[in-house]
Write a protein that holds these residues in place. Structure first.
Motif, PDB file in Angstrom:
ATOM      1  N   VAL A 106       0.819  -1.207   0.002  1.00 31.44           N
ATOM      2  CA  VAL A 106       0.029  -0.162   0.101  1.00 31.44           C
ATOM      3  C   VAL A 106       0.645   1.063  -0.032  1.00 31.44           C
ATOM      4  O   VAL A 106       0.544   2.148  -0.752  1.00 31.44           O
ATOM      5  CB  VAL A 106      -0.909  -0.062   1.194  1.00 31.44           C
ATOM      6  CG1 VAL A 106      -1.761   1.224   1.400  1.00 31.44           C
ATOM      7  CG2 VAL A 106      -2.050  -1.114   1.188  1.00 31.44           C
ATOM      8  N   VAL A 107       1.759   1.130   0.743  1.00 28.74           N
ATOM      9  CA  VAL A 107       2.928   2.343   0.851  1.00 28.74           C
ATOM     10  C   VAL A 107       3.675   2.511  -0.434  1.00 28.74           C
ATOM     11  O   VAL A 107       3.731   3.609  -0.893  1.00 28.74           O
ATOM     12  CB  VAL A 107       3.871   2.142   2.091  1.00 28.74           C
ATOM     13  CG1 VAL A 107       4.864   3.435   2.268  1.00 28.74           C
ATOM     14  CG2 VAL A 107       3.018   1.961   3.443  1.00 28.74           C
ATOM     15  N   LEU A 108       3.869   1.468  -0.968  1.00 31.79           N
ATOM     16  CA  LEU A 108       4.922   1.588  -2.401  1.00 31.79           C
ATOM     17  C   LEU A 108       3.985   1.968  -3.353  1.00 31.79           C
ATOM     18  O   LEU A 108       4.336   2.805  -4.055  1.00 31.79           O
ATOM     19  CB  LEU A 108       5.452   0.111  -2.736  1.00 31.79           C
ATOM     20  CG  LEU A 108       6.300  -0.097  -3.731  1.00 31.79           C
ATOM     21  CD1 LEU A 108       7.632   0.708  -3.575  1.00 31.79           C
ATOM     22  CD2 LEU A 108       6.226  -1.540  -4.327  1.00 31.79           C
ATOM     23  N   ASP A 109       2.576   1.454  -3.412  1.00 32.51           N
ATOM     24  CA  ASP A 109       1.655   1.991  -4.490  1.00 32.51           C
ATOM     25  C   ASP A 109       1.475   3.803  -4.378  1.00 32.51           C
ATOM     26  O   ASP A 109       1.450   4.238  -5.341  1.00 32.51           O
ATOM     27  CB  ASP A 109       0.553   1.311  -4.448  1.00 32.51           C
ATOM     28  CG  ASP A 109       0.471  -0.013  -4.910  1.00 32.51           C
ATOM     29  OD1 ASP A 109       1.456  -0.510  -5.071  1.00 32.51           O
ATOM     30  OD2 ASP A 109      -0.484  -0.654  -4.611  1.00 32.51           O
ATOM     31  N   PHE A 133      12.599   5.241  -9.245  1.00 31.26           N
ATOM     32  CA  PHE A 133      12.743   3.909  -9.470  1.00 31.26           C
ATOM     33  C   PHE A 133      12.211   3.128  -8.548  1.00 31.26           C
ATOM     34  O   PHE A 133      11.892   3.628  -7.380  1.00 31.26           O
ATOM     35  CB  PHE A 133      14.276   3.535  -9.696  1.00 31.26           C
ATOM     36  CG  PHE A 133      15.151   4.360 -10.804  1.00 31.26           C
ATOM     37  CD1 PHE A 133      15.146   4.141 -11.969  1.00 31.26           C
ATOM     38  CD2 PHE A 133      15.700   5.681 -10.239  1.00 31.26           C
ATOM     39  CE1 PHE A 133      15.729   4.740 -12.837  1.00 31.26           C
ATOM     40  CE2 PHE A 133      16.277   6.264 -11.243  1.00 31.26           C
ATOM     41  CZ  PHE A 133      16.502   5.866 -12.586  1.00 31.26           C
ATOM     42  N   THR A 134      11.847   2.128  -8.897  1.00 29.38           N
ATOM     43  CA  THR A 134      10.966   1.242  -7.705  1.00 29.38           C
ATOM     44  C   THR A 134      11.446  -0.544  -7.925  1.00 29.38           C
ATOM     45  O   THR A 134      11.687  -0.728  -9.179  1.00 29.38           O
ATOM     46  CB  THR A 134       9.536   1.457  -7.834  1.00 29.38           C
ATOM     47  OG1 THR A 134       9.014   0.719  -6.735  1.00 29.38           O
ATOM     48  CG2 THR A 134       8.900   1.182  -8.874  1.00 29.38           C
ATOM     49  N   ASP A 135      11.368  -0.968  -6.811  1.00 27.13           N
ATOM     50  CA  ASP A 135      10.982  -2.677  -6.806  1.00 27.13           C
ATOM     51  C   ASP A 135       9.983  -2.871  -5.955  1.00 27.13           C
ATOM     52  O   ASP A 135       9.512  -2.055  -5.398  1.00 27.13           O
ATOM     53  CB  ASP A 135      12.489  -2.963  -6.619  1.00 27.13           C
ATOM     54  CG  ASP A 135      13.088  -2.810  -5.500  1.00 27.13           C
ATOM     55  OD1 ASP A 135      12.665  -2.437  -4.354  1.00 27.13           O
ATOM     56  OD2 ASP A 135      14.433  -3.039  -5.145  1.00 27.13           O
ATOM     57  N   ASP A 136      10.014  -4.290  -5.335  1.00 28.43           N
ATOM     58  CA  ASP A 136       9.320  -4.533  -4.390  1.00 28.43           C
ATOM     59  C   ASP A 136       9.397  -3.990  -3.154  1.00 28.43           C
ATOM     60  O   ASP A 136       8.250  -4.298  -2.341  1.00 28.43           O
ATOM     61  CB  ASP A 136       9.255  -6.062  -4.462  1.00 28.43           C
ATOM     62  CG  ASP A 136       8.611  -6.775  -5.396  1.00 28.43           C
ATOM     63  OD1 ASP A 136       8.129  -6.015  -6.508  1.00 28.43           O
ATOM     64  OD2 ASP A 136       9.176  -7.929  -5.902  1.00 28.43           O
ATOM     65  N   SER A 137      10.486  -3.440  -2.711  1.00 21.77           N
ATOM     66  CA  SER A 137      10.522  -2.919  -1.324  1.00 21.77           C
ATOM     67  C   SER A 137      11.254  -1.625  -1.230  1.00 21.77           C
ATOM     68  O   SER A 137      11.510  -1.539  -0.193  1.00 21.77           O
ATOM     69  CB  SER A 137      11.467  -3.991  -0.509  1.00 21.77           C
ATOM     70  OG  SER A 137      12.775  -3.993  -1.132  1.00 21.77           O
ATOM     71  N   ALA A 138      11.400  -0.851  -2.170  1.00 24.66           N
ATOM     72  CA  ALA A 138      12.180   0.325  -2.245  1.00 24.66           C
ATOM     73  C   ALA A 138      11.598   1.483  -3.326  1.00 24.66           C
ATOM     74  O   ALA A 138      11.045   0.991  -4.299  1.00 24.66           O
ATOM     75  CB  ALA A 138      13.414   0.324  -2.250  1.00 24.66           C
ATOM     76  N   VAL A 139      11.779   2.814  -3.011  1.00 25.70           N
ATOM     77  CA  VAL A 139      11.564   3.764  -3.942  1.00 25.70           C
ATOM     78  C   VAL A 139      12.810   4.507  -3.943  1.00 25.70           C
ATOM     79  O   VAL A 139      13.279   5.076  -2.927  1.00 25.70           O
ATOM     80  CB  VAL A 139      10.139   4.470  -3.864  1.00 25.70           C
ATOM     81  CG1 VAL A 139      10.243   5.677  -4.631  1.00 25.70           C
ATOM     82  CG2 VAL A 139       8.916   3.883  -3.812  1.00 25.70           C
ATOM     83  N   TRP A 140      13.205   4.810  -4.830  1.00 27.95           N
ATOM     84  CA  TRP A 140      14.627   5.547  -4.877  1.00 27.95           C
ATOM     85  C   TRP A 140      14.695   6.577  -6.149  1.00 27.95           C
ATOM     86  O   TRP A 140      13.963   6.332  -7.059  1.00 27.95           O
ATOM     87  CB  TRP A 140      15.796   4.823  -4.778  1.00 27.95           C
ATOM     88  CG  TRP A 140      16.235   4.010  -5.882  1.00 27.95           C
ATOM     89  CD1 TRP A 140      17.239   4.348  -6.665  1.00 27.95           C
ATOM     90  CD2 TRP A 140      15.735   2.625  -6.134  1.00 27.95           C
ATOM     91  NE1 TRP A 140      17.150   3.311  -7.799  1.00 27.95           N
ATOM     92  CE2 TRP A 140      16.314   2.227  -7.255  1.00 27.95           C
ATOM     93  CE3 TRP A 140      14.688   1.864  -5.469  1.00 27.95           C
ATOM     94  CZ2 TRP A 140      16.049   0.919  -7.923  1.00 27.95           C
ATOM     95  CZ3 TRP A 140      14.726   0.691  -5.987  1.00 27.95           C
ATOM     96  CH2 TRP A 140      15.099  -0.023  -7.336  1.00 27.95           C
TER      97      TRP A 140
END
Length: 144
Positions: A18-21, A75-82
Motif C-alpha cells: 500500500v505504501v509502495l503504491d 525508480f522502484t522494486d518490490d521493497s523500495a523507491v529511490w
C-alpha cells in the motif's frame, strides 16, 4: 559542492504494498511534500521508472512567492523507491525509501542525500528536513 545526509525512520500502519503504491504515484506528492503544489509531464513509459516535473512553492518573508520546477526521476522494486531530484541553482538530491514489513504495518527508512552550493546548503538542508519529517506524518495520516 557540500552535501548532507538526512535520515528518518518511522512506522505506517498498513502493509508495504500500500505504501509502495502511494509513493510511486507522482500526483500523491502534492501535499505529501508540503512544498509541492503541482506535478506535470509524468512519463511511465519505462517499467519501474517514473519521470516527471514537480513544482515546489517557496515563500520568503511571508509574501514573496517562488515556484521552483524540479525534475524527478523515481525508480522502484518490490521493497523500495529511490531516485534523483534536480533543481535549478545546483541543488541535487538522491533519495531512497526502504520499506519492510513490521508487525501489522510497514517500517520506512527515508534517506536523503542532498548536495548544493555552499551559499545555500544550509537553507536547502533545512527545507529538505522539514519536508522529510512532514512526509512521515502525512503518510501515516493518509494511509491510516
Amino acid at each position: 559542492m557540500p552535501d548532507q545526509v538526512l535520515k528518518n525512520t518511522f512506522h505506517i500502519g498498513v502493509e508495504p504494498k500500500v505504501v509502495l503504491d502511494h509513493l510511486t504515484t507522482p500526483e500523491n506528492y502534492i501535499g505529501l511534500s508540503p512544498i509541492v503544489v503541482a506535478v506535470k509531464d509524468v512519463d511511465k513509459s519505462t517499467p519501474g521508472v517514473v519521470r516527471y516535473t514537480a513544482t515546489e512553492r517557496f515563500r520568503f518573508f511571508g509574501f514573496i512567492k517562488w515556484d521552483n520546477p524540479i525534475a524527478v526521476e523515481l525508480f522502484t522494486d518490490d521493497s523500495a523507491v529511490w531516485g534523483d531530484v534536480k533543481s535549478p541553482g545546483g541543488v541535487r538530491m538522491a533519495y531512497r525509501f526502504d520499506l519492510s514489513a513490521e508487525g501489522t504495518g510497514t517500517r520506512m527508512d527515508d534517506v536523503l542525500n542532498l548536495s548544493a552550493p555552499s551559499l545555500i546548503i544550509k537553507y536547502a538542508a533545512s527545507e529538505a528536513r522539514k519536508v522529510q519529517l512532514a512526509r512521515a506524518r502525512i503518510l501515516v495520516e493518509r494511509l491510516a
